[in-house]
Scaffold this motif. Structure first.
Motif, PDB file in Angstrom:
ATOM      1  N   GLY A  15      35.132  52.399  28.094  1.00 35.61           N
ATOM      2  CA  GLY A  15      35.917  53.301  28.917  1.00 35.61           C
ATOM      3  C   GLY A  15      36.515  52.617  30.127  1.00 35.61           C
ATOM      4  O   GLY A  15      36.389  51.397  30.308  1.00 35.61           O
ATOM      5  N   SER A  16      37.175  53.419  30.970  1.00 29.87           N
ATOM      6  CA  SER A  16      37.863  52.908  32.156  1.00 29.87           C
ATOM      7  C   SER A  16      37.498  53.731  33.380  1.00 29.87           C
ATOM      8  O   SER A  16      37.159  54.916  33.281  1.00 29.87           O
ATOM      9  CB  SER A  16      39.384  52.970  31.960  1.00 29.87           C
ATOM     10  N   LEU A  17      37.589  53.091  34.506  1.00 29.68           N
ATOM     11  CA  LEU A  17      37.450  53.752  35.803  1.00 29.68           C
ATOM     12  C   LEU A  17      38.414  53.084  36.768  1.00 29.68           C
ATOM     13  O   LEU A  17      38.738  51.902  36.622  1.00 29.68           O
ATOM     14  CB  LEU A  17      36.033  53.613  36.360  1.00 29.68           C
ATOM     15  N   ARG A  18      38.855  53.849  37.756  1.00 27.12           N
ATOM     16  CA  ARG A  18      39.629  53.267  38.848  1.00 27.12           C
ATOM     17  C   ARG A  18      38.928  53.573  40.152  1.00 27.12           C
ATOM     18  O   ARG A  18      38.743  54.746  40.511  1.00 27.12           O
ATOM     19  CB  ARG A  18      41.055  53.802  38.888  1.00 27.12           C
ATOM     20  N   LEU A  19      38.535  52.520  40.832  1.00 25.86           N
ATOM     21  CA  LEU A  19      37.929  52.659  42.150  1.00 25.86           C
ATOM     22  C   LEU A  19      39.023  52.626  43.207  1.00 25.86           C
ATOM     23  O   LEU A  19      40.022  51.920  43.060  1.00 25.86           O
ATOM     24  CB  LEU A  19      36.936  51.527  42.401  1.00 25.86           C
ATOM     25  N   SER A  20      38.796  53.395  44.254  1.00 26.71           N
ATOM     26  CA  SER A  20      39.712  53.417  45.392  1.00 26.71           C
ATOM     27  C   SER A  20      38.926  53.144  46.657  1.00 26.71           C
ATOM     28  O   SER A  20      37.758  53.514  46.762  1.00 26.71           O
ATOM     29  CB  SER A  20      40.398  54.786  45.514  1.00 26.71           C
ATOM     30  N   GLU A  61      36.166  34.800  36.726  1.00 26.59           N
ATOM     31  CA  GLU A  61      36.659  34.397  35.411  1.00 26.59           C
ATOM     32  C   GLU A  61      36.270  35.374  34.311  1.00 26.59           C
ATOM     33  O   GLU A  61      37.067  35.696  33.433  1.00 26.59           O
ATOM     34  CB  GLU A  61      36.141  32.994  35.088  1.00 26.59           C
ATOM     35  N   SER A  62      35.054  35.878  34.362  1.00 27.95           N
ATOM     36  CA  SER A  62      34.548  36.729  33.282  1.00 27.95           C
ATOM     37  C   SER A  62      35.242  38.086  33.203  1.00 27.95           C
ATOM     38  O   SER A  62      35.114  38.790  32.204  1.00 27.95           O
ATOM     39  CB  SER A  62      33.045  36.935  33.456  1.00 27.95           C
ATOM     40  N   LEU A  63      35.989  38.456  34.251  1.00 24.11           N
ATOM     41  CA  LEU A  63      36.622  39.771  34.284  1.00 24.11           C
ATOM     42  C   LEU A  63      38.129  39.728  34.092  1.00 24.11           C
ATOM     43  O   LEU A  63      38.775  40.774  34.039  1.00 24.11           O
ATOM     44  CB  LEU A  63      36.310  40.467  35.615  1.00 24.11           C
ATOM     45  N   LYS A  64      38.682  38.543  34.032  1.00 27.51           N
ATOM     46  CA  LYS A  64      40.127  38.424  33.875  1.00 27.51           C
ATOM     47  C   LYS A  64      40.577  39.140  32.610  1.00 27.51           C
ATOM     48  O   LYS A  64      39.986  38.987  31.551  1.00 27.51           O
ATOM     49  CB  LYS A  64      40.538  36.948  33.825  1.00 27.51           C
ATOM     50  N   ALA A  68      41.808  44.855  37.337  1.00 26.01           N
ATOM     51  CA  ALA A  68      43.030  44.580  38.077  1.00 26.01           C
ATOM     52  C   ALA A  68      42.918  45.162  39.482  1.00 26.01           C
ATOM     53  O   ALA A  68      42.592  46.347  39.635  1.00 26.01           O
ATOM     54  CB  ALA A  68      44.240  45.159  37.365  1.00 26.01           C
ATOM     55  N   ILE A  69      43.198  44.344  40.469  1.00 28.17           N
ATOM     56  CA  ILE A  69      43.186  44.797  41.857  1.00 28.17           C
ATOM     57  C   ILE A  69      44.614  45.046  42.311  1.00 28.17           C
ATOM     58  O   ILE A  69      45.532  44.310  41.928  1.00 28.17           O
ATOM     59  CB  ILE A  69      42.483  43.772  42.777  1.00 28.17           C
ATOM     60  N   TYR A  79      42.768  49.323  45.304  1.00 30.35           N
ATOM     61  CA  TYR A  79      42.267  49.879  44.050  1.00 30.35           C
ATOM     62  C   TYR A  79      41.652  48.781  43.189  1.00 30.35           C
ATOM     63  O   TYR A  79      42.019  47.611  43.286  1.00 30.35           O
ATOM     64  CB  TYR A  79      43.411  50.529  43.257  1.00 30.35           C
ATOM     65  N   LEU A  80      40.740  49.196  42.329  1.00 31.24           N
ATOM     66  CA  LEU A  80      40.232  48.310  41.295  1.00 31.24           C
ATOM     67  C   LEU A  80      40.256  49.095  39.986  1.00 31.24           C
ATOM     68  O   LEU A  80      39.471  50.025  39.799  1.00 31.24           O
ATOM     69  CB  LEU A  80      38.814  47.829  41.602  1.00 31.24           C
ATOM     70  N   GLN A  81      41.192  48.730  39.119  1.00 38.54           N
ATOM     71  CA  GLN A  81      41.267  49.326  37.795  1.00 38.54           C
ATOM     72  C   GLN A  81      40.359  48.544  36.874  1.00 38.54           C
ATOM     73  O   GLN A  81      40.503  47.328  36.746  1.00 38.54           O
ATOM     74  CB  GLN A  81      42.710  49.286  37.280  1.00 38.54           C
ATOM     75  N   MET A  82      39.426  49.249  36.245  1.00 42.37           N
ATOM     76  CA  MET A  82      38.438  48.597  35.390  1.00 42.37           C
ATOM     77  C   MET A  82      38.577  49.163  33.978  1.00 42.37           C
ATOM     78  O   MET A  82      38.383  50.365  33.771  1.00 42.37           O
ATOM     79  CB  MET A  82      37.031  48.837  35.932  1.00 42.37           C
ATOM     80  N   ASN A  83      38.919  48.301  33.047  1.00 45.41           N
ATOM     81  CA  ASN A  83      39.112  48.704  31.655  1.00 45.41           C
ATOM     82  C   ASN A  83      38.088  48.024  30.753  1.00 45.41           C
ATOM     83  O   ASN A  83      37.469  47.028  31.143  1.00 45.41           O
ATOM     84  CB  ASN A  83      40.527  48.344  31.198  1.00 45.41           C
ATOM     85  N   SER A  84      37.934  48.569  29.561  1.00 47.98           N
ATOM     86  CA  SER A  84      37.013  47.992  28.568  1.00 47.98           C
ATOM     87  C   SER A  84      35.653  47.700  29.196  1.00 47.98           C
ATOM     88  O   SER A  84      35.098  46.604  29.047  1.00 47.98           O
ATOM     89  CB  SER A  84      37.614  46.706  27.975  1.00 47.98           C
ATOM     90  N   LEU A  85      35.129  48.674  29.884  1.00 40.22           N
ATOM     91  CA  LEU A  85      33.880  48.469  30.615  1.00 40.22           C
ATOM     92  C   LEU A  85      32.719  48.185  29.679  1.00 40.22           C
ATOM     93  O   LEU A  85      32.657  48.697  28.544  1.00 40.22           O
ATOM     94  CB  LEU A  85      33.583  49.687  31.481  1.00 40.22           C
ATOM     95  N   LYS A  86      31.820  47.361  30.166  1.00 43.38           N
ATOM     96  CA  LYS A  86      30.637  46.944  29.422  1.00 43.38           C
ATOM     97  C   LYS A  86      29.386  47.322  30.203  1.00 43.38           C
ATOM     98  O   LYS A  86      29.448  47.448  31.431  1.00 43.38           O
ATOM     99  CB  LYS A  86      30.669  45.428  29.207  1.00 43.38           C
ATOM    100  N   PRO A  87      28.263  47.467  29.535  1.00 41.97           N
ATOM    101  CA  PRO A  87      27.024  47.790  30.266  1.00 41.97           C
ATOM    102  C   PRO A  87      26.718  46.787  31.380  1.00 41.97           C
ATOM    103  O   PRO A  87      26.179  47.171  32.420  1.00 41.97           O
ATOM    104  CB  PRO A  87      25.961  47.751  29.161  1.00 41.97           C
ATOM    105  N   GLU A  88      27.090  45.534  31.189  1.00 43.73           N
ATOM    106  CA  GLU A  88      26.825  44.531  32.221  1.00 43.73           C
ATOM    107  C   GLU A  88      27.721  44.688  33.450  1.00 43.73           C
ATOM    108  O   GLU A  88      27.530  43.992  34.444  1.00 43.73           O
ATOM    109  CB  GLU A  88      26.950  43.111  31.654  1.00 43.73           C
ATOM    110  N   ASP A  89      28.690  45.592  33.398  1.00 41.18           N
ATOM    111  CA  ASP A  89      29.503  45.897  34.584  1.00 41.18           C
ATOM    112  C   ASP A  89      28.807  46.912  35.498  1.00 41.18           C
ATOM    113  O   ASP A  89      29.315  47.213  36.584  1.00 41.18           O
ATOM    114  CB  ASP A  89      30.864  46.455  34.175  1.00 41.18           C
TER     115      ASP A  89
END
Length: 126
Positions: A15-20, A61-64, A68-69, A79-89
């Motif tokens: 899933g995705s989340l966007r932090l503000s 490197e692992s998040l490229k 996206a900031i 903002y921090l757009q976070m896509n393809s989230l993994k449990p390790e995030d």
């Protein structure tokens, strides 16, 4: 200067989340800003940063390609757009700002940022 982060929550893997993060009380457009995170039992790390003019950015490197900031200098928000989230995030995510006088140092240096928000928890379930 105050930094208020929001947007965290519980999301399934993939899933995705966007932090503000709203930065108030200063001249946001002059600040280099960053997102860092701290996972349970791990050291805090800068995951993304962007300079005041948007001419330079940094990603661990692992998040490229997944994170996206961005910044809106009219809304004093980063903002921090976070896509393809993994449990390790899974971590508490913090926003930080390099207040004037701007510090010398690379965008990925923790010591560069002298103001931090309270953090927002992101939990990624498998």
């Amino acid at each position: 200067v105050q930094l208020q982060a929001c947007g965290g929550g519980l999301v399934q893997a993939g899933g995705s989340l966007r932090l503000s993060c709203v930065v108030s009380g200063g001249t946001f457009r002059t600040y280099d800003v960053a997102w860092s995170r701290q996972a349970p039992g791990k050291e805090r790390e800068i995951v993304a940063a962007i300079n005041w003019s948007r001419s330079s950015s940094y990603y661990v490197e692992s998040l490229k390609g997944r994170f996206a900031i961005s910044r809106d200098n009219y809304k004093n928000t980063v903002y921090l757009q976070m896509n393809s989230l993994k449990p390790e995030d899974t971590a508490v995510y913090y926003c930080g700002a390099d207040l004037p006088p701007r510090r010398v140092g690379t965008l990925n240096s923790q010591e560069k940022y002298d103001a931090w928000g309270q953090g927002t928890l992101v939990t990624v379930s498998s």
